[in-house]
Scaffold this motif. Structure first.
Motif, short mmCIF file in Angstrom:
data_model
loop_
_atom_site.label_atom_id
_atom_site.label_comp_id
_atom_site.label_asym_id
_atom_site.label_seq_id
_atom_site.Cartn_x
_atom_site.Cartn_y
_atom_site.Cartn_z
N VAL A 82 0.70 -1.21 0.02
CA VAL A 82 0.18 -0.16 0.03
C VAL A 82 0.92 1.17 0.12
N VAL A 83 2.05 1.14 0.85
CA VAL A 83 2.94 2.40 0.78
C VAL A 83 3.54 2.67 -0.38
N MET A 84 3.95 1.54 -1.26
CA MET A 84 4.50 1.52 -2.54
C MET A 84 3.47 2.37 -3.62
N ARG A 85 2.21 1.82 -3.45
CA ARG A 85 1.18 2.03 -4.31
C ARG A 85 0.73 3.49 -4.22
N CYS A 86 0.57 3.97 -2.96
CA CYS A 86 0.47 5.43 -2.81
C CYS A 86 1.69 6.45 -3.35
N ALA A 87 2.76 6.07 -3.05
CA ALA A 87 3.72 6.79 -3.55
C ALA A 87 3.81 6.78 -5.13
N ASP A 88 3.64 5.72 -5.69
CA ASP A 88 3.59 5.40 -7.33
C ASP A 88 2.41 6.26 -7.83
N GLN A 89 1.24 6.41 -6.96
CA GLN A 89 0.27 7.25 -7.69
C GLN A 89 0.52 8.84 -7.77
N VAL A 90 1.27 9.23 -6.90
CA VAL A 90 1.78 10.62 -6.91
C VAL A 90 2.94 10.82 -7.79
N LEU A 91 3.35 10.03 -8.46
CA LEU A 91 4.83 9.87 -9.20
C LEU A 91 4.87 11.27 -9.90
N THR A 92 3.95 11.77 -10.74
CA THR A 92 3.96 13.09 -11.54
C THR A 92 4.30 14.14 -10.53
N VAL A 93 3.77 14.04 -9.30
CA VAL A 93 3.95 15.09 -8.11
C VAL A 93 5.26 15.10 -7.83
N ARG A 94 5.80 13.92 -7.57
CA ARG A 94 7.21 13.65 -7.08
C ARG A 94 8.07 14.43 -8.00
N MET A 95 8.05 13.76 -9.39
CA MET A 95 8.94 14.39 -10.33
C MET A 95 9.07 15.94 -10.45
N SER A 96 7.84 16.62 -10.47
CA SER A 96 7.76 18.21 -10.72
C SER A 96 8.33 18.57 -9.10
N THR A 97 8.06 18.30 -8.19
CA THR A 97 8.45 18.99 -6.95
C THR A 97 9.78 19.00 -6.69
N LEU A 98 10.48 17.40 -6.94
CA LEU A 98 11.92 17.22 -6.96
C LEU A 98 12.78 17.86 -7.75
N PRO A 152 15.49 22.95 -7.96
CA PRO A 152 16.72 22.90 -7.23
C PRO A 152 16.58 23.18 -5.85
N GLU A 153 15.57 23.83 -5.30
CA GLU A 153 15.70 24.15 -4.02
C GLU A 153 15.23 23.00 -3.19
N MET A 154 14.74 21.75 -3.69
CA MET A 154 14.34 20.95 -2.99
C MET A 154 15.48 19.85 -2.99
N HIS A 155 16.45 19.97 -3.54
CA HIS A 155 17.50 18.86 -3.75
C HIS A 155 18.16 18.87 -2.37
N PRO A 156 18.60 19.63 -1.78
CA PRO A 156 19.36 20.01 -0.34
C PRO A 156 18.43 19.45 0.69
N VAL A 157 17.08 19.59 0.24
CA VAL A 157 16.10 19.15 1.49
C VAL A 157 16.18 17.57 1.33
N VAL A 158 15.80 16.91 0.20
CA VAL A 158 15.67 15.69 -0.05
C VAL A 158 16.89 14.82 0.66
N ALA A 179 7.42 17.59 4.21
CA ALA A 179 8.54 18.30 3.48
C ALA A 179 7.68 18.16 1.82
N ALA A 180 7.47 17.00 1.42
CA ALA A 180 7.01 16.76 0.01
C ALA A 180 5.85 17.38 -0.12
N GLU A 181 4.59 17.32 0.76
CA GLU A 181 3.43 17.80 0.92
C GLU A 181 3.68 19.44 0.68
N SER A 182 4.48 20.09 1.66
CA SER A 182 4.74 21.40 1.45
C SER A 182 5.14 22.01 0.36
N ALA A 183 5.99 21.11 -0.26
CA ALA A 183 6.61 21.53 -1.45
C ALA A 183 5.57 21.50 -2.70
#
Length: 239
Positions: free
Chosen positions: A163-179, A182-188, A217-221
């Protein structure tokens, strides 16, 4: 004459192993491309093209694509398959689930991670730091994925891990755009370092809290990115 019936054994037999194997190979290859950011939201995945790349027929590739659609990682279009675009409400619902589930999963992983698993996490963290130093976003994205998949593999509750993996997969587009910012790179990288230290100490409480902060942090980004997109563009200067 009594009607002919199919024996139960024959009726419940699995498909031929060759077909299963090819479908699984196609599924793993496509899923790996999606999770490591090699497929962008602009790309279209066409079964015939993928079949040619993988050296197999169209049918197992189509089965793999449909499985990814069922899991929410792809959607079907008239021109092939693509990464889904989620509306903000869907994204925030997934973040709510992640904040509930991922900290618990991380706590369980901290308890059960093997020495080999911790070594793999350290390697992924080193890769993330090298990517940060060189400004290589795709490399950082892949390192983040490797880190995530390593600790999730240590979760013995496989339903929770799935379920954890499925949830992360479903916001793949969001993760790609927020990451991508450059300001998020040191945070990650800082969050990965914090998580690694918790895992290395087998500290379940610290891992729980670190993971919660990571998801927050991901949600805030994402929220900041949404607000920025709502702002009107600056008017062009007339020459």
């Amino acid at each position: 004459m009594a009607p002919t019936t199919t024996p139960l054994k024959e009726a419940t037999e699995a498909p031929p192993p060759g077909r299963q194997s090819l479908s699984a190979i196609a599924y793993d290859a496509l899923r790996s491309r999606l999770r490591t950011g090699l497929v962008t939201p602009e790309d279209r995945l066409v079964d015939l093209e993928i079949a040619a790349q993988l050296g197999m027929s169209r049918m197992p590739v189509r089965e793999a694509l449909l499985q990814l659609v069922a899991e929410g990682m792809l959607v079907s279009t008239t021109r092939g398959y693509r990464i889904p675009t989620l509306d903000p409400k869907d994204v925030m619902e997934v973040f709510e689930l992640r904040k509930l589930l991922e900290p618990r999963a991380a706590a369980l992983a901290a308890r059960d991670l093997s020495r080999a698993g911790i070594s793999q996490l350290n390697a992924a963290l080193a890769e993330a730091k090298a990517a940060l130093a060189s400004g290589d976003f795709p490399r950082l994205f892949r390192a983040n994925v490797d880190f995530r998949e390593t600790w999730i593999a240590a979760v013995r509750n496989k339903r929770l891990a799935a379920v954890v993996m499925r949830c992360a997969d479903q916001v793949l587009t969001v993760r790609m755009s927020t990451l991508r910012g450059p300001e998020m790179h040191p945070v990650v990288v800082a969050r990965l370092q914090e998580l690694y230290e918790s895992f290395a100490r087998h500290d379940s409480v610290a891992a729980h809290d670190s993971m919660y902060r990571f998801v927050l942090a991901a949600e805030s980004a994402y929220a900041a990115q949404r607000e920025k997109s709502k702002q009107p563009a600056a008017p062009r200067r007339r020459l």
